[in-house]
Write a protein that holds these residues in place. Structure first.
Motif, PDB file in Angstrom:
ATOM      1  N   HIS A  92      37.104 -15.073  33.064  1.00 49.79           N
ATOM      2  CA  HIS A  92      37.354 -15.433  34.462  1.00 49.79           C
ATOM      3  C   HIS A  92      38.844 -15.320  34.807  1.00 49.79           C
ATOM      4  N   GLY A  93      39.640 -14.727  33.935  1.00 48.70           N
ATOM      5  CA  GLY A  93      41.058 -14.532  34.208  1.00 48.70           C
ATOM      6  C   GLY A  93      41.954 -14.923  33.056  1.00 48.70           C
ATOM      7  N   CYS A  94      41.593 -16.008  32.347  1.00 46.31           N
ATOM      8  CA  CYS A  94      42.386 -16.410  31.188  1.00 46.31           C
ATOM      9  C   CYS A  94      42.172 -15.429  30.039  1.00 46.31           C
ATOM     10  N   ILE A  95      43.025 -15.524  29.030  1.00 48.87           N
ATOM     11  CA  ILE A  95      43.051 -14.529  27.952  1.00 48.87           C
ATOM     12  C   ILE A  95      42.579 -15.167  26.648  1.00 48.87           C
ATOM     13  N   ARG A  96      41.476 -14.665  26.124  1.00 51.55           N
ATOM     14  CA  ARG A  96      40.938 -15.154  24.853  1.00 51.55           C
ATOM     15  C   ARG A  96      41.556 -14.352  23.717  1.00 51.55           C
ATOM     16  N   VAL A  97      42.024 -15.030  22.687  1.00 46.58           N
ATOM     17  CA  VAL A  97      42.688 -14.361  21.567  1.00 46.58           C
ATOM     18  C   VAL A  97      41.799 -14.397  20.329  1.00 46.58           C
ATOM     19  N   ALA A  98      41.812 -13.297  19.570  1.00 48.94           N
ATOM     20  CA  ALA A  98      40.915 -13.164  18.419  1.00 48.94           C
ATOM     21  C   ALA A  98      41.340 -14.030  17.243  1.00 48.94           C
ATOM     22  N   GLU A  99      42.648 -14.274  17.103  1.00 45.59           N
ATOM     23  CA  GLU A  99      43.154 -15.022  15.936  1.00 45.59           C
ATOM     24  C   GLU A  99      44.024 -16.196  16.390  1.00 45.59           C
ATOM     25  N   PRO A 100      43.434 -17.186  17.037  1.00 43.18           N
ATOM     26  CA  PRO A 100      44.236 -18.302  17.558  1.00 43.18           C
ATOM     27  C   PRO A 100      44.887 -19.146  16.465  1.00 43.18           C
ATOM     28  N   HIS A 101      44.198 -19.314  15.347  1.00 43.16           N
ATOM     29  CA  HIS A 101      44.747 -20.122  14.246  1.00 43.16           C
ATOM     30  C   HIS A 101      46.009 -19.465  13.696  1.00 43.16           C
ATOM     31  N   LYS A 102      45.947 -18.167  13.462  1.00 47.95           N
ATOM     32  CA  LYS A 102      47.107 -17.430  12.957  1.00 47.95           C
ATOM     33  C   LYS A 102      48.257 -17.480  13.961  1.00 47.95           C
ATOM     34  N   LEU A 103      47.934 -17.344  15.259  1.00 48.47           N
ATOM     35  CA  LEU A 103      48.963 -17.384  16.294  1.00 48.47           C
ATOM     36  C   LEU A 103      49.630 -18.751  16.351  1.00 48.47           C
ATOM     37  N   ALA A 104      48.841 -19.817  16.253  1.00 48.48           N
ATOM     38  CA  ALA A 104      49.405 -21.174  16.293  1.00 48.48           C
ATOM     39  C   ALA A 104      50.363 -21.397  15.132  1.00 48.48           C
ATOM     40  N   LEU A 105      49.951 -20.995  13.943  1.00 50.60           N
ATOM     41  CA  LEU A 105      50.817 -21.183  12.773  1.00 50.60           C
ATOM     42  C   LEU A 105      52.079 -20.334  12.885  1.00 50.60           C
ATOM     43  N   TYR A 106      51.959 -19.141  13.458  1.00 49.21           N
ATOM     44  CA  TYR A 106      53.135 -18.293  13.644  1.00 49.21           C
ATOM     45  C   TYR A 106      54.131 -18.950  14.595  1.00 49.21           C
ATOM     46  N   LEU A 107      53.641 -19.481  15.713  1.00 50.90           N
ATOM     47  CA  LEU A 107      54.531 -20.107  16.688  1.00 50.90           C
ATOM     48  C   LEU A 107      55.145 -21.403  16.157  1.00 50.90           C
ATOM     49  N   LEU A 108      54.471 -22.021  15.174  1.00 49.15           N
ATOM     50  CA  LEU A 108      54.961 -23.281  14.598  1.00 49.15           C
ATOM     51  C   LEU A 108      55.749 -23.070  13.303  1.00 49.15           C
ATOM     52  N   ARG A 109      55.999 -21.822  12.926  1.00 50.42           N
ATOM     53  CA  ARG A 109      56.602 -21.541  11.621  1.00 50.42           C
ATOM     54  C   ARG A 109      57.993 -22.137  11.452  1.00 50.42           C
ATOM     55  N   LYS A 110      58.690 -22.372  12.559  1.00 45.17           N
ATOM     56  CA  LYS A 110      60.041 -22.938  12.484  1.00 45.17           C
ATOM     57  C   LYS A 110      60.054 -24.446  12.702  1.00 45.17           C
ATOM     58  N   GLU A 111      58.867 -25.034  12.917  1.00 42.82           N
ATOM     59  CA  GLU A 111      58.759 -26.477  13.157  1.00 42.82           C
ATOM     60  C   GLU A 111      58.545 -27.202  11.830  1.00 42.82           C
ATOM     61  N   SER A 112      59.521 -27.965  11.398  1.00 38.47           N
ATOM     62  CA  SER A 112      59.429 -28.640  10.095  1.00 38.47           C
ATOM     63  C   SER A 112      58.337 -29.709  10.063  1.00 38.47           C
ATOM     64  N   ASP A 113      57.960 -30.234  11.228  1.00 36.72           N
ATOM     65  CA  ASP A 113      56.943 -31.296  11.275  1.00 36.72           C
ATOM     66  C   ASP A 113      55.524 -30.767  11.228  1.00 36.72           C
ATOM     67  N   TRP A 114      55.377 -29.430  11.264  1.00 34.32           N
ATOM     68  CA  TRP A 114      54.031 -28.884  11.318  1.00 34.32           C
ATOM     69  C   TRP A 114      53.834 -27.813  10.253  1.00 34.32           C
ATOM     70  N   ASP A 115      52.721 -27.939   9.516  1.00 35.00           N
ATOM     71  CA  ASP A 115      52.341 -26.914   8.560  1.00 35.00           C
ATOM     72  C   ASP A 115      50.842 -26.677   8.680  1.00 35.00           C
ATOM     73  N   GLU A 116      50.325 -25.729   7.919  1.00 37.31           N
ATOM     74  CA  GLU A 116      48.916 -25.367   8.032  1.00 37.31           C
ATOM     75  C   GLU A 116      47.993 -26.534   7.731  1.00 37.31           C
ATOM     76  N   GLY A 117      48.345 -27.337   6.719  1.00 37.90           N
ATOM     77  CA  GLY A 117      47.510 -28.475   6.355  1.00 37.90           C
ATOM     78  C   GLY A 117      47.378 -29.489   7.477  1.00 37.90           C
ATOM     79  N   LYS A 118      48.483 -29.792   8.130  1.00 33.42           N
ATOM     80  CA  LYS A 118      48.461 -30.770   9.215  1.00 33.42           C
ATOM     81  C   LYS A 118      47.656 -30.255  10.398  1.00 33.42           C
ATOM     82  N   VAL A 119      47.839 -28.975  10.721  1.00 30.81           N
ATOM     83  CA  VAL A 119      47.081 -28.385  11.815  1.00 30.81           C
ATOM     84  C   VAL A 119      45.589 -28.405  11.513  1.00 30.81           C
TER      85      VAL A 119
END
Length: 566
Positions: free
Chosen positions: A480-507
């Motif tokens: 309906h206009g928004c954009i669905r992404v095939a690999e959201p988990h990978k994208l989230a971890l990529y965007l959080l890669r510089k955040e010391s408070d967040w890692d894959e386990g916590k997510v």
């Protein structure tokens, strides 16, 4: 004192008149000097370009410039550019010195000729410019002996340069917003560009103020113009619906010739036999066209083969126009969604690091073209159902059975209060309802388990989806206009890669729950939602895609006065 002054006035009226005149003259001079200083501060010669050795004794003046415009009419904005250019260099000539025309003149004229050939544009090179250039090159001594020739060609080159620069680097469309393009771009400084051009003495190439993808696509335009001049691309015609390795057909030699000219096939044996090398070339071709990469000649592949090269050239030019609207320098890190390609590209250090499939809006629910900044990642998001979907899709179902809400893990909200759907008489509503509806977090939530927010006026965001099968389709305009992404988990971890408070386990631990969690990104990440139906990819291959929103047609009408058929 006052009486004394009056007595002097009565006795010496002439002397007083002279004194008064001198005082007035001094005051006027003071304000004139002040005004001139202000003007000099407003437009000054660029000392980083001009030095004593750059200057010439040959000059023009404002009267000569204004007289030139009477015989060589152009827009007010171009005239102002020319005026400012000569004021900044104290009216000293740019294209000539005491020895004659500098290298800048022939170099720019050659550039104009290339532009005329590549873009089939006859507007910039006039008969007057042609004849003066030819005269200056065939009999230079005679040419420079006549000041009028030098003055005319000098001002003609400068005016033509600004016309060329605005047309080539800013584009022919005054307001891209009229064509649904809302990505902002910075104003380009053509004064500095001309400064550089005329200051070079050995024919050095000026850095053009365009995005790198424009330059790559321009090279492909040159190549396709050459193919066009040599007869074009052969059509591939057959009644057979599918051809594969080992098959023989008269159309196969045409397919090989076509693929050889476009660079997909390395060597052409000119035979009618479907070979292994043809299959490899077809996979390359299908990849460039966004088709299923099966290495076979089928209906979809034939359709792409048989688009005339004239239409391909116009498609390239339409997308070059769009690339003129793109910022010259992109950020170090950004995301880019190309709507007709159905792909999300992730860039770091201005280089693509990976990409993924996306699903974009249907033609009736177009995904908007704009730039945003991803500021939040939401794990286990609620989905606030848009009013249009409630009105057109959900309300009819609620009228039949309010149990639709529970079956789809939804809630009816009045402000922040949850309302029992059975307590509402849905049949009395025919349009908008005075309630909002949201879907609770869960595996079947329309947004999936993750969404990526970037504030904008179009209510567009990136998100996960439970409908994973759609990513396998070659054409993916379903939302309906928004954009669905095939690999959201990978994208989230990529965007959080510089955040010391967040890692894959916590997510992952949070995703196992149904608790909505908002993660703020600092700094935010730019995301471009763009629309290109032709571009050069990282491997140097020229890509083409379908004009799914018919925006090529609108832009082609502006540029050529006709549509680009696909």
């Amino acid at each position: 004192m006052e009486a004394y002054f009056l007595s002097i006035v009565k006795k010496r009226p002439v002397q007083i008149g002279i004194v008064a005149f001198v005082i007035c003259a001094l005051v006027a001079a003071f304000f004139i000097v002040k005004s001139v200083k202000k003007k000099k501060r407003a437009i000054q010669a660029d000392q980083s370009v001009y030095s004593n050795q750059n200057f010439t004794d040959l000059t023009t003046d404002s009267l000569e410039v204004e007289s030139f415009f009477k015989g060589f009419p152009t827009t007010d904005s171009i005239q102002q550019e020319v005026r400012e250019f000569y004021i900044r260099r104290n009216y000293q000539l740019a294209w000539f010195n005491e020895k004659g025309m500098t290298n800048a003149g022939p170099n720019f004229y050659s550039q104009l000729q290339s532009h005329s050939l590549e873009f089939d544009d006859k507007e910039l090179i006039t008969k007057s410019l042609d004849s003066l250039i030819m005269l200056s090159q065939t009999d230079e001594k005679q040419f420079i002996s006549q000041k009028e020739n030098i003055s005319q060609l000098e001002l003609m080159l400068t005016t033509t340069f600004f016309n060329y620069a605005h047309k080539t680097f800013s584009g022919t469309i005054k307001d891209p917003f009229d064509l649904e393009w809302f990505i902002p771009s910075k104003k380009k400084n053509y004064q500095t560009l001309l400064d550089s051009l005329v200051s070079f003495t050995r024919g050095e190439k000026v850095q053009e103020p365009v995005n790198q993808y424009y330059i790559l696509l321009k090279d492909k335009l040159v190549a396709y113009r050459e193919i066009q001049r040599n007869g074009g691309l052969p059509l591939v015609e057959t009644d057979v619906k599918l051809l594969a390795i080992g098959d023989s057909n008269t159309c196969i030699s045409s397919a090989k010739r076509h693929l050889f000219l476009t660079g997909d096939l390395g060597e052409n044996d000119n035979s009618n036999i479907f070979t292994d090398s043809l299959k490899t070339a077809l996979v390359r071709f299908q990849h460039r066209m966004g088709l299923v990469e099966n290495g076979k000649i089928n209906t979809a592949t034939l359709a792409e083969f048989n688009i005339p090269i004239e239409q391909r050239i116009k498609q390239i030019m339409v997308n070059m126009e769009r690339l003129r609207w793109v910022p010259v320098e992109m950020e170090e890190e950004y995301l880019l969604v190309n709507i007709p390609e159905f792909r999300l590209h992730i860039f770091d250090n201005q280089k693509q690091v990976w990409q993924m499939n996306v699903v974009v809006g249907k033609d009736v629910h177009k995904t908007s073209i704009f730039k945003g900044n991803i500021s939040q990642i939401v794990l286990n998001p609620y989905w606030g159902v848009p009013t249009s979907i409630v009105r057109n899709e959900i309300l009819p179902k609620l009228k039949r059975n309010p149990g639709y809400i529970a079956r789809n893990n939804m809630e009816v909200m009045s402000g922040n209060t949850v309302i029992d759907p059975y307590s509402i008489n849905w049949n009395k509503y025919n349009g908008n309802v005075p309630f909002s509806i949201r879907q609770k977090p869960g595996n079947n939530n329309a947004l999936g388990k993750i969404k990526f927010l970037f504030p904008n006026n179009f209510s567009i965001y990136l998100h996960d989806t439970p409908s994973k099968s759609l990513f396998n389709e070659s054409s993916r305009a379903f939302s309906h206009g928004c954009i669905r992404v095939a690999e959201p988990h990978k994208l989230a971890l990529y965007l959080l890669r510089k955040e010391s408070d967040w890692d894959e386990g916590k997510v992952d631990n949070i995703l196992k729950t149904s608790n909505q969690t908002v993660i703020k990104l600092q700094p935010t990440i730019p995301v471009y939602i763009a629309y290109f139906t032709s571009w050069v990819d990282n491997s140097g291959a020229l890509n083409f895609r379908k004009d799914i929103y018919h925006l090529d047609q609108k832009l082609s009408d502006e540029i050529f006065g006709e549509t680009v058929k696909q």
